[in-house]
Design a protein around this motif. Sequence first.
Motif, PDB file in Angstrom:
ATOM      1  N   TRP A  41       0.820  -1.213   0.000  1.00 51.19           N
ATOM      2  CA  TRP A  41       0.000   0.000   0.000  1.00 51.19           C
ATOM      3  C   TRP A  41       0.855   1.264   0.000  1.00 51.19           C
ATOM      4  CZ3 TRP A  41      -4.365  -0.725   4.236  1.00 51.19           C
ATOM      5  CH2 TRP A  41      -5.301  -1.666   3.765  1.00 51.19           C
ATOM      6  N   VAL A  42       0.286   2.325  -0.570  1.00 49.85           N
ATOM      7  CA  VAL A  42       0.859   3.670  -0.478  1.00 49.85           C
ATOM      8  C   VAL A  42      -0.239   4.607   0.012  1.00 49.85           C
ATOM      9  CG1 VAL A  42       2.582   3.268  -2.276  1.00 49.85           C
ATOM     10  CG2 VAL A  42       0.346   4.196  -2.898  1.00 49.85           C
ATOM     11  N   ALA A  43       0.168   5.766   0.522  1.00 48.67           N
ATOM     12  CA  ALA A  43      -0.797   6.655   1.173  1.00 48.67           C
ATOM     13  C   ALA A  43      -0.801   8.042   0.554  1.00 48.67           C
ATOM     14  CB  ALA A  43      -0.481   6.766   2.670  1.00 48.67           C
ATOM     15  N   GLU A  44      -1.920   8.701   0.733  1.00 50.82           N
ATOM     16  CA  GLU A  44      -2.108  10.062   0.222  1.00 50.82           C
ATOM     17  C   GLU A  44      -1.565  11.091   1.216  1.00 50.82           C
ATOM     18  OE1 GLU A  44      -5.791  13.177  -0.711  1.00 50.82           O
ATOM     19  OE2 GLU A  44      -6.219  11.040  -0.439  1.00 50.82           O
ATOM     20  N   HIS A  45      -0.570  11.851   0.797  1.00 51.43           N
ATOM     21  CA  HIS A  45      -0.069  12.994   1.563  1.00 51.43           C
ATOM     22  C   HIS A  45       0.093  14.167   0.596  1.00 51.43           C
ATOM     23  CE1 HIS A  45       1.308   9.607   4.108  1.00 51.43           C
ATOM     24  NE2 HIS A  45       1.120  10.451   5.107  1.00 51.43           N
ATOM     25  N   HIS A  46      -0.182  15.369   1.075  1.00 52.85           N
ATOM     26  CA  HIS A  46      -0.052  16.556   0.234  1.00 52.85           C
ATOM     27  C   HIS A  46       0.880  17.574   0.889  1.00 52.85           C
ATOM     28  CE1 HIS A  46      -3.319  15.221  -2.389  1.00 52.85           C
ATOM     29  NE2 HIS A  46      -3.995  14.903  -1.296  1.00 52.85           N
ATOM     30  N   ASN A  47       1.469  18.398   0.047  1.00 55.35           N
ATOM     31  CA  ASN A  47       2.358  19.468   0.499  1.00 55.35           C
ATOM     32  C   ASN A  47       3.506  18.919   1.340  1.00 55.35           C
ATOM     33  OD1 ASN A  47       3.139  22.179   0.517  1.00 55.35           O
ATOM     34  ND2 ASN A  47       2.065  22.620   2.421  1.00 55.35           N
ATOM     35  N   ALA A  48       3.990  17.739   0.959  1.00 58.54           N
ATOM     36  CA  ALA A  48       5.099  17.082   1.660  1.00 58.54           C
ATOM     37  C   ALA A  48       6.184  16.760   0.630  1.00 58.54           C
ATOM     38  CB  ALA A  48       4.627  15.812   2.354  1.00 58.54           C
ATOM     39  N   PRO A  49       7.202  17.599   0.485  1.00 61.16           N
ATOM     40  CA  PRO A  49       8.238  17.381  -0.533  1.00 61.16           C
ATOM     41  C   PRO A  49       8.945  16.036  -0.421  1.00 61.16           C
ATOM     42  CG  PRO A  49       8.400  19.593   0.381  1.00 61.16           C
ATOM     43  CD  PRO A  49       7.413  18.860   1.225  1.00 61.16           C
ATOM     44  N   GLY A  50       8.919  15.436   0.754  1.00 61.23           N
ATOM     45  CA  GLY A  50       9.622  14.172   0.943  1.00 61.23           C
ATOM     46  C   GLY A  50       8.801  12.943   0.657  1.00 61.23           C
ATOM     47  N   ILE A  51       7.552  13.115   0.172  1.00 59.54           N
ATOM     48  CA  ILE A  51       6.676  11.976  -0.116  1.00 59.54           C
ATOM     49  C   ILE A  51       6.115  12.126  -1.522  1.00 59.54           C
ATOM     50  CG2 ILE A  51       4.553  10.776   0.550  1.00 59.54           C
ATOM     51  CD1 ILE A  51       5.083  11.599   3.418  1.00 59.54           C
ATOM     52  N   ALA A  52       6.256  11.064  -2.339  1.00 58.21           N
ATOM     53  CA  ALA A  52       5.938  11.170  -3.767  1.00 58.21           C
ATOM     54  C   ALA A  52       4.604  10.546  -4.157  1.00 58.21           C
ATOM     55  CB  ALA A  52       7.064  10.525  -4.591  1.00 58.21           C
ATOM     56  N   SER A  53       3.743  10.220  -3.187  1.00 60.83           N
ATOM     57  CA  SER A  53       2.512   9.495  -3.517  1.00 60.83           C
ATOM     58  C   SER A  53       1.262  10.352  -3.384  1.00 60.83           C
ATOM     59  CB  SER A  53       2.384   8.262  -2.607  1.00 60.83           C
ATOM     60  OG  SER A  53       2.470   8.619  -1.234  1.00 60.83           O
ATOM     61  N   ALA A  54       1.371  11.661  -3.590  1.00 64.57           N
ATOM     62  CA  ALA A  54       0.201  12.541  -3.478  1.00 64.57           C
ATOM     63  C   ALA A  54      -0.899  12.130  -4.458  1.00 64.57           C
ATOM     64  CB  ALA A  54       0.616  13.994  -3.710  1.00 64.57           C
ATOM     65  N   ALA A  55      -0.538  11.859  -5.703  1.00 67.87           N
ATOM     66  CA  ALA A  55      -1.502  11.368  -6.699  1.00 67.87           C
ATOM     67  C   ALA A  55      -1.570   9.846  -6.529  1.00 67.87           C
ATOM     68  CB  ALA A  55      -1.064  11.754  -8.104  1.00 67.87           C
ATOM     69  N   THR A  56      -2.274   9.416  -5.494  1.00 68.67           N
ATOM     70  CA  THR A  56      -2.154   8.038  -5.002  1.00 68.67           C
ATOM     71  C   THR A  56      -2.571   7.005  -6.041  1.00 68.67           C
ATOM     72  OG1 THR A  56      -2.714   8.996  -2.853  1.00 68.67           O
ATOM     73  CG2 THR A  56      -2.631   6.612  -2.997  1.00 68.67           C
ATOM     74  N   SER A  57      -3.651   7.249  -6.744  1.00 71.78           N
ATOM     75  CA  SER A  57      -4.102   6.262  -7.734  1.00 71.78           C
ATOM     76  C   SER A  57      -3.076   6.089  -8.848  1.00 71.78           C
ATOM     77  CB  SER A  57      -5.462   6.663  -8.310  1.00 71.78           C
ATOM     78  OG  SER A  57      -5.394   7.928  -8.936  1.00 71.78           O
ATOM     79  N   LEU A  58      -2.385   7.166  -9.218  1.00 71.96           N
ATOM     80  CA  LEU A  58      -1.353   7.056 -10.251  1.00 71.96           C
ATOM     81  C   LEU A  58      -0.147   6.282  -9.726  1.00 71.96           C
ATOM     82  CD1 LEU A  58      -1.434  10.633 -11.830  1.00 71.96           C
ATOM     83  CD2 LEU A  58      -2.490   8.534 -12.671  1.00 71.96           C
ATOM     84  N   ALA A  59       0.220   6.518  -8.472  1.00 73.96           N
ATOM     85  CA  ALA A  59       1.325   5.767  -7.870  1.00 73.96           C
ATOM     86  C   ALA A  59       0.990   4.281  -7.814  1.00 73.96           C
ATOM     87  CB  ALA A  59       1.630   6.308  -6.477  1.00 73.96           C
ATOM     88  N   ILE A  60      -0.267   3.976  -7.481  1.00 71.46           N
ATOM     89  CA  ILE A  60      -0.695   2.573  -7.429  1.00 71.46           C
ATOM     90  C   ILE A  60      -0.601   1.940  -8.817  1.00 71.46           C
ATOM     91  CG2 ILE A  60      -2.718   1.088  -7.094  1.00 71.46           C
ATOM     92  CD1 ILE A  60      -3.500   3.023  -4.796  1.00 71.46           C
TER      93      ILE A  60
END
Length: 329
Positions: A41-60
């Motif tokens: 699993w990956v998680a949705e986080h926003h405005n966090a430069p150190g996390i790349a899964s903001a567009a969660t469905s695309l990361a999945i």
Amino acid sequence: MVALSILDLVRVNEGSGPKQALDRARDAARRAEELGFTRYWVAEHHNAPGIASAATSLAIAHIASGTNTIRVGAGGIMLPNHAPYVIAEQFGTLAQLYPGRIDLGLGRAPGTDQMAVRALRRSPENAENFPQDVLELQAYFAPPEAGQRLQAVPAAGTNVPLWILGSSTFGAQVAAELGLPYAFASHFAPDALMPALKIYRARFKPSDQLAAPHAMIGVNIIAAETDAEARRLATTQQMSFANIFRGSRGLSQPPIDDIESYWSPAEKAQAAHMLAFSIYGSPATVQDRLGELIETTGADEVIVVSDVFEHEARMHSFELIAQNITPVP
């Protein structure tokens, strides 16, 4: 033994960028699949430069495209940030592309700060509609009824399995009432774990998706050849928490030899509290401590967070965990 899964923070390391983080996640999922982990699993986080899964469905989609059998999903989508209809379309598309492999975990926190919430054009009050939004989303995934004029194409009929995520007893109540599996974020919010599990199991109502309670707990686990090396690798995560307390959400940093030189006593105490369910050590240490935690909680599944800077060291951690703690399907 309980099932073992992985939650990937898709961390962006110092000296690299989001593309490398996403590619490392796909490579890690491929290795997790080979090792027999249940889901990734990956998680949705926003405005966090150190996390790349903001567009969660695309990361999945990126991760699922590099794997064949492991379940891939969101742990989770922060539902108040979105219209359920849009999430149904996104995850229905994923389910069509990767049938039988997509999970959708749902949380009611924003996963970001108030500035990003405003940028998302969503109101904080949306969280109050969380149970109703879950039901709406569930209906979009169900087979269409005769004469139904509104469908979430191509979600209808995919029956994407939903999970409720939580760090308090509220999510436990929702999961129990709706008969859904429940994942508790004990890897950063340990306080309400036992009360939440008790409520979930006591109030659970069987559903079409789930006949009996299924509880997953998040645990920070870093395995290495020795306890000392595992503790050194863990300083990357510890520095990240110290930085959050300082109001700085930067890139992931390489491990250091002396964490005491990095954080203050107050930061150490706060991090130790939030990271209470963390296991850093040799395979024997991990096996013993995780066994004790599973016995205490009665967890059906453990989702492992291994926040390790070096990709190969992280893969080795996965290998040691899988080799010494036998998962079940």
